[in-house]
Design an enzyme around this catalytic site. Structure first.
Site, mmCIF file in Angstrom:
data_model
loop_
_atom_site.group_PDB
_atom_site.id
_atom_site.type_symbol
_atom_site.label_atom_id
_atom_site.label_comp_id
_atom_site.label_asym_id
_atom_site.label_seq_id
_atom_site.Cartn_x
_atom_site.Cartn_y
_atom_site.Cartn_z
ATOM 1 N N SER A 193 71.116 -10.959 70.628
ATOM 2 C CA SER A 193 72.141 -11.114 69.479
ATOM 3 C C SER A 193 73.228 -10.339 69.817
ATOM 4 O O SER A 193 73.103 -9.270 70.614
ATOM 5 C CB SER A 193 71.503 -10.866 68.275
ATOM 6 O OG SER A 193 72.364 -10.743 67.275
ATOM 7 N N TYR A 223 66.574 -5.124 62.416
ATOM 8 C CA TYR A 223 66.696 -6.537 63.326
ATOM 9 C C TYR A 223 67.671 -6.110 64.832
ATOM 10 O O TYR A 223 67.245 -6.321 65.933
ATOM 11 C CB TYR A 223 67.422 -7.697 62.947
ATOM 12 C CG TYR A 223 67.755 -8.905 63.570
ATOM 13 C CD1 TYR A 223 66.864 -9.622 64.141
ATOM 14 C CD2 TYR A 223 69.080 -9.076 64.153
ATOM 15 C CE1 TYR A 223 67.108 -10.438 65.035
ATOM 16 C CE2 TYR A 223 69.459 -10.291 64.786
ATOM 17 C CZ TYR A 223 68.664 -10.728 65.329
ATOM 18 O OH TYR A 223 68.650 -11.826 65.980
#
Length: 275
Positions: A134, A147
């Site tokens: 990501s 995250y």
């Protein structure tokens, strides 16, 4: 034609990667915790699709999936580590259980998959590992720290893996998507910790609100994203990192600028500690 091994293939970017690879004539060992969800995503049951149950937190299931794939296709060429989920919450607000569960999937699940698949790629002296990270694994934000940390870990694993596998003819690419219009921001793919500490309302609150409002409105097209991912496996010299989306490019450039400015500003302090 190549044989793909895709985790988290039942929905989102994993399903689109699987579809794009199949459309190009490749074969895909498509894994998910619920194999029926993979078949539902591909109701036409295209040639070359082998759907297999495999939870990335269960090494034995991954080993069985690899064995089934080798029995069906004889080889594995591309491993797409896509399985994962998001977690929203300020660092202090996030429970130990939530953090450990996240890393169990997003980090240790990747390690489990690598241990199951890399012996085949090494023996072949060829292949390509795609670790779906990501942009948050390069530049994170308040309320997305855990995250982001799981994806930062994936970056470190991938960098080292790149150096370890290059002499063996196996390539590694980290995919760094920005926001894509998948189900990532709904409850099936993201866990939200309670906003329990008032002091974090000003910092983490706006990010929480933005994530809640952006479900289905993300700028990235998952079909185009999957095409770019499959494309990168077909070039002679793939990059170590591939950003996807204008928002990802913007965030990476902003962090590179910040790091350069701070390095220049504090260079004298850094160098003053040398012998």
């Amino acid at each position: 034609m190549s044989v793909w091994f895709v985790t988290g293939a039942s929905r989102g970017l994993g399903a689109e990667i699987t579809r794009e690879a199949l459309d190009r004539g490749h074969s895909v060992i498509a894994t998910a915790r619920d194999v029926s969800a993979v078949l539902k995503a591909h109701p036409q049951k295209p040639d070359g699709l082998l759907a297999v149950n495999a939870d990335v937190t269960e090494p034995e299931q991954l080993t069985a999936a690899v064995e089934a794939g080798l029995a069906e296709f004889g080889r594995i060429d591309i491993v797409a580590n896509n399985a994962g989920y998001g977690l929203v919450g300020a660092i202090e607000e996030t429970s130990d259980r939530a953090a450990r569960d996240l890393f169990d999937v997003n980090v240790f699940g990747v390690l489990n998959t690598l241990r199951a698949t890399l012996p085949t790629l090494r023996a072949q002296r060829s292949g390509h590992v795609l670790n779906i990270g990501s942009v948050g694994g390069f530049a994170t934000a308040p309320a997305a720290g855990l995250y982001g940390a799981s994806k930062f870990a994936l970056e470190g694993i991938s960098e080292a893996l790149h150096g370890e596998l290059a002499p063996l003819g196996v390539r590694v690419t980290i995919i760094e998507p920005g926001g894509f219009r998948t189900d990532f921001l709904n409850s099936s793919s993201i866990q939200v910790e309670p906003a329990a500490i008032v002091d974090y309302v000003a910092s983490a609150g706006p990010v929480r609100e933005a994530l809640a409002k952006n479900d289905g409105r993300q700028p990235g097209d998952p079909v185009k994203g999957a095409k770019a991912i499959v494309d990168v496996t077909e070039v002679a010299k793939p990059p170590l990192r591939l950003q996807l989306g204008a928002d990802a490019v913007e965030r990476v450039e902003a962090k590179l600028d910040l790091v350069r400015r701070e390095l220049d500003q504090w260079r004298h302090v850094a160098l003053s500690t040398a012998i």
